[in-house]
Design a protein around this motif. Structure first.
Motif, PDB file in Angstrom:
ATOM      1  N   LEU A  75     -18.749  86.186  68.811  1.00  0.00           N
ATOM      2  CA  LEU A  75     -17.751  86.541  67.801  1.00  0.00           C
ATOM      3  C   LEU A  75     -16.375  86.637  68.451  1.00  0.00           C
ATOM      4  O   LEU A  75     -15.640  87.595  68.254  1.00  0.00           O
ATOM      5  N   HIS A  76     -16.030  85.612  69.239  1.00  0.00           N
ATOM      6  CA  HIS A  76     -14.840  85.671  70.076  1.00  0.00           C
ATOM      7  C   HIS A  76     -13.546  85.481  69.305  1.00  0.00           C
ATOM      8  O   HIS A  76     -12.469  85.782  69.822  1.00  0.00           O
ATOM      9  N   GLU A  77     -13.626  84.935  68.079  1.00  0.00           N
ATOM     10  CA  GLU A  77     -12.427  84.797  67.260  1.00  0.00           C
ATOM     11  C   GLU A  77     -12.823  84.878  65.784  1.00  0.00           C
ATOM     12  O   GLU A  77     -13.957  84.537  65.419  1.00  0.00           O
ATOM     13  N   PRO A  78     -11.900  85.324  64.918  1.00  0.00           N
ATOM     14  CA  PRO A  78     -12.251  85.538  63.513  1.00  0.00           C
ATOM     15  C   PRO A  78     -12.794  84.301  62.817  1.00  0.00           C
ATOM     16  O   PRO A  78     -13.636  84.410  61.914  1.00  0.00           O
ATOM     17  N   SER A  79     -12.351  83.112  63.218  1.00  0.00           N
ATOM     18  CA  SER A  79     -12.736  81.898  62.502  1.00  0.00           C
ATOM     19  C   SER A  79     -14.214  81.560  62.625  1.00  0.00           C
ATOM     20  O   SER A  79     -14.733  80.759  61.849  1.00  0.00           O
ATOM     21  N   VAL A  80     -14.916  82.155  63.592  1.00  0.00           N
ATOM     22  CA  VAL A  80     -16.340  81.830  63.777  1.00  0.00           C
ATOM     23  C   VAL A  80     -17.252  82.979  63.364  1.00  0.00           C
ATOM     24  O   VAL A  80     -18.479  82.847  63.441  1.00  0.00           O
ATOM     25  N   PRO A 271     -16.268  92.272  82.952  1.00  0.00           N
ATOM     26  CA  PRO A 271     -17.226  91.407  82.228  1.00  0.00           C
ATOM     27  C   PRO A 271     -16.589  90.526  81.167  1.00  0.00           C
ATOM     28  O   PRO A 271     -16.967  89.358  81.023  1.00  0.00           O
ATOM     29  N   HIS A 272     -15.616  91.064  80.413  1.00  0.00           N
ATOM     30  CA  HIS A 272     -15.076  90.333  79.269  1.00  0.00           C
ATOM     31  C   HIS A 272     -13.665  89.819  79.570  1.00  0.00           C
ATOM     32  O   HIS A 272     -12.694  90.580  79.538  1.00  0.00           O
ATOM     33  N   ALA A 273     -13.568  88.523  79.865  1.00  0.00           N
ATOM     34  CA  ALA A 273     -12.276  87.913  80.178  1.00  0.00           C
ATOM     35  C   ALA A 273     -11.638  87.404  78.885  1.00  0.00           C
ATOM     36  O   ALA A 273     -11.683  86.220  78.563  1.00  0.00           O
ATOM     37  N   PHE A 290      -5.141  89.385  94.239  1.00  0.00           N
ATOM     38  CA  PHE A 290      -6.576  89.643  94.158  1.00  0.00           C
ATOM     39  C   PHE A 290      -7.326  88.663  95.054  1.00  0.00           C
ATOM     40  O   PHE A 290      -7.118  87.451  94.974  1.00  0.00           O
ATOM     41  N   GLU A 291      -8.223  89.200  95.867  1.00  0.00           N
ATOM     42  CA  GLU A 291      -9.044  88.342  96.715  1.00  0.00           C
ATOM     43  C   GLU A 291     -10.140  87.667  95.899  1.00  0.00           C
ATOM     44  O   GLU A 291     -10.390  86.470  96.029  1.00  0.00           O
ATOM     45  N   HIS A 292     -10.825  88.460  95.056  1.00  0.00           N
ATOM     46  CA  HIS A 292     -11.832  87.938  94.142  1.00  0.00           C
ATOM     47  C   HIS A 292     -11.583  88.536  92.762  1.00  0.00           C
ATOM     48  O   HIS A 292     -11.167  89.689  92.644  1.00  0.00           O
ATOM     49  N   PHE A 293     -11.872  87.758  91.726  1.00  0.00           N
ATOM     50  CA  PHE A 293     -11.807  88.262  90.360  1.00  0.00           C
ATOM     51  C   PHE A 293     -13.059  87.750  89.653  1.00  0.00           C
ATOM     52  O   PHE A 293     -13.123  86.614  89.198  1.00  0.00           O
ATOM     53  N   TRP A 294     -14.073  88.623  89.559  1.00  0.00           N
ATOM     54  CA  TRP A 294     -15.337  88.230  88.946  1.00  0.00           C
ATOM     55  C   TRP A 294     -15.297  88.480  87.443  1.00  0.00           C
ATOM     56  O   TRP A 294     -14.862  89.547  86.993  1.00  0.00           O
ATOM     57  N   ILE A 295     -15.770  87.495  86.682  1.00  0.00           N
ATOM     58  CA  ILE A 295     -15.895  87.608  85.238  1.00  0.00           C
ATOM     59  C   ILE A 295     -17.276  87.085  84.850  1.00  0.00           C
ATOM     60  O   ILE A 295     -17.955  86.449  85.654  1.00  0.00           O
ATOM     61  N   THR A 296     -17.699  87.354  83.620  1.00  0.00           N
ATOM     62  CA  THR A 296     -18.980  86.831  83.136  1.00  0.00           C
ATOM     63  C   THR A 296     -18.719  85.786  82.046  1.00  0.00           C
ATOM     64  O   THR A 296     -17.582  85.612  81.586  1.00  0.00           O
ATOM     65  N   ASP A 297     -19.792  85.134  81.621  1.00  0.00           N
ATOM     66  CA  ASP A 297     -19.692  84.143  80.553  1.00  0.00           C
ATOM     67  C   ASP A 297     -19.946  84.768  79.187  1.00  0.00           C
ATOM     68  O   ASP A 297     -20.541  84.154  78.308  1.00  0.00           O
ATOM     69  N   SER A 298     -19.477  85.996  78.997  1.00  0.00           N
ATOM     70  CA  SER A 298     -19.621  86.664  77.701  1.00  0.00           C
ATOM     71  C   SER A 298     -18.725  86.042  76.639  1.00  0.00           C
ATOM     72  O   SER A 298     -18.928  86.260  75.447  1.00  0.00           O
ATOM     73  N   LEU A 299     -17.720  85.278  77.075  1.00  0.00           N
ATOM     74  CA  LEU A 299     -16.825  84.573  76.160  1.00  0.00           C
ATOM     75  C   LEU A 299     -16.830  83.090  76.528  1.00  0.00           C
ATOM     76  O   LEU A 299     -16.893  82.737  77.709  1.00  0.00           O
ATOM     77  N   PRO A 300     -16.749  82.196  75.550  1.00  0.00           N
ATOM     78  CA  PRO A 300     -16.901  80.762  75.837  1.00  0.00           C
ATOM     79  C   PRO A 300     -15.890  80.207  76.833  1.00  0.00           C
ATOM     80  O   PRO A 300     -16.227  79.347  77.656  1.00  0.00           O
ATOM     81  N   HIS A 301     -14.642  80.690  76.787  1.00  0.00           N
ATOM     82  CA  HIS A 301     -13.621  80.097  77.655  1.00  0.00           C
ATOM     83  C   HIS A 301     -13.691  80.592  79.093  1.00  0.00           C
ATOM     84  O   HIS A 301     -12.915  80.138  79.940  1.00  0.00           O
ATOM     85  N   ALA A 302     -14.622  81.490  79.391  1.00  0.00           N
ATOM     86  CA  ALA A 302     -14.718  82.027  80.752  1.00  0.00           C
ATOM     87  C   ALA A 302     -15.058  80.937  81.765  1.00  0.00           C
ATOM     88  O   ALA A 302     -14.629  81.000  82.924  1.00  0.00           O
ATOM     89  N   ARG A 303     -15.818  79.939  81.347  1.00  0.00           N
ATOM     90  CA  ARG A 303     -16.197  78.868  82.272  1.00  0.00           C
ATOM     91  C   ARG A 303     -14.973  78.078  82.738  1.00  0.00           C
ATOM     92  O   ARG A 303     -14.876  77.681  83.897  1.00  0.00           O
ATOM     93  N   GLN A 304     -14.052  77.844  81.831  1.00  0.00           N
ATOM     94  CA  GLN A 304     -12.833  77.138  82.215  1.00  0.00           C
ATOM     95  C   GLN A 304     -11.989  77.998  83.154  1.00  0.00           C
ATOM     96  O   GLN A 304     -11.472  77.507  84.161  1.00  0.00           O
ATOM     97  N   ILE A 305     -11.878  79.293  82.833  1.00  0.00           N
ATOM     98  CA  ILE A 305     -11.085  80.183  83.668  1.00  0.00           C
ATOM     99  C   ILE A 305     -11.637  80.233  85.080  1.00  0.00           C
ATOM    100  O   ILE A 305     -10.881  80.223  86.066  1.00  0.00           O
ATOM    101  N   ALA A 306     -12.965  80.258  85.199  1.00  0.00           N
ATOM    102  CA  ALA A 306     -13.608  80.414  86.504  1.00  0.00           C
ATOM    103  C   ALA A 306     -13.418  79.207  87.420  1.00  0.00           C
ATOM    104  O   ALA A 306     -13.747  79.269  88.604  1.00  0.00           O
TER     105      ALA A 306
END
Length: 335
Positions: A75-80, A271-273, A290-306
């Motif tokens: 439910l990352h954005e209202p349109s979906v 967890p939520h980027a 930042f040396e490391h910035f860990w995020i999870t794939d809880s949001l679809p665009h996280a893969r691109q950010i990573a």
């Protein structure tokens, strides 16, 4: 339930990659752990009519009757949101045995209260939409939410669903282990007291008993700045922990405050980027804060950010499989 029967996993199109990883991890571990297999069923067409409204179709829907079904939502954005709620509400009417809703990220989590008259707590609105899910043959829908912003939001859900609050914090532990081996002297920092309340117990057990640092926002003239309230970062690699990041301003201020007090390195786990309007780019400007910035794939665009340092992706697939196949946690797996 028959332990030889697989759990059916459906997913929104934006979560297809994570759904595949969940199924792959389940296939790799199910036999050794004698747990039920999770099978990804790519059987939902997510189309739209000319007027923009959803045109959803479930292929081979007759085969779904009597199955234990999991739906991986985003439910990352209202349109979906509307299209996914429409599907969720339809599944019990197709005679699924049980329904488990996986919600890696709960939207509107920061709008969970009314501070002054006129505000609308949209977190309650989303909770009411999900709470109106019809009962299944097995009973109420089970709702798994990862790292919800405010714990009291669980009470926004009615008795028609059973919420379970999960956390991705376990994904950070192996990263902390590697940091300790590389550099003795590790500390965990929380950018505000809210983050401390939510997560400090995750680092209070002996094997994760690193020094804890709490920061807070204080008013400095017309602005608010981050200052260290408790703990000493001097000579330490400090890992900042919070549940979500929007523009990143708080994390940047917190990192600057820690380095000003002698922190040797600063990393972060969030967890939520969320990062609206690609605000994540301010962390890739080469300043090396930042040396490391860990995020999870809880949001679809996280893969691109990573794909851009210092970001690194930690997948939710393994903890989700462990939770879904744990008969003590979710009743769909054992009854």
């Amino acid at each position: 339930a028959d332990q030889s029967r697989p759990l059916w996993l459906l997913a929104h199109s934006s979560m297809a990659q994570l759904a595949k990883e969940i199924a792959d991890h389940s296939a790799a571990t199910a036999a050794g752990q004698k747990s039920r297999l999770i099978v990804y069923k790519d059987s939902v067409s997510w189309d739209r009519f000319a007027d923009g409204f959803p045109n959803i179709f479930i292929h081979n829907v007759q085969q779904m009757a009597g199955q234990d079904v999991i739906f991986l939502a985003s439910l990352h954005e209202p349109s979906v949101i509307f299209e996914q709620v429409s599907l969720i509400h339809s599944l019990p009417r197709y005679f699924v045995r049980s329904l488990t809703l996986l919600l890696p990220y709960f939207p509107c989590g920061t709008m969970e209260r009314v501070d002054r008259e006129g505000q609308v707590a949209t977190a309650m609105s989303v909770a009411r939409l999900l709470s109106s899910t019809p009962l299944t043959r097995h009973g109420p829908c089970q709702l798994v939410v990862y790292d919800i912003h405010a714990l009291q939001e669980r009470f926004y859900f009615t008795d028609c669903v059973v919420p379970l609050l999960a956390s991705a914090m376990s994904l950070l532990y192996p990263q902390l282990y590697d940091l300790r081996r590389a550099q003795p002297g590790l500390a965990i920092a929380f950018p505000d007291e809210g983050a401390f309340k939510r997560f400090h117990l995750s680092f209070s057990v002996p094997e994760h008993a690193d020094d804890l640092i709490t920061c807070l926002k204080v008013r400095d003239g017309d602005s608010r700045v981050i200052r260290v309230k408790e703990g000493s970062p001097a000579g330490r690699h400090v890992v900042i922990v919070d549940d979500l990041v929007q523009t990143g301003g708080t994390l940047i201020q917190c990192a600057a405050a820690l380095k000003s007090l002698g922190a040797s390195s600063v990393s972060a786990f969030v967890p939520h980027a969320v990062f609206p309007r690609e605000s994540w780019r301010r962390f890739t400007d080469g300043q090396g804060l930042f040396e490391h910035f860990w995020i999870t794939d809880s949001l679809p665009h996280a893969r691109q950010i990573a794909q851009h340092p210092p970001f690194r992706l930690l997948s939710l697939a393994e903890p989700m499989v462990n939770l879904l196949t744990n008969s003590d946690a979710l009743g769909c797996c054992d009854r």
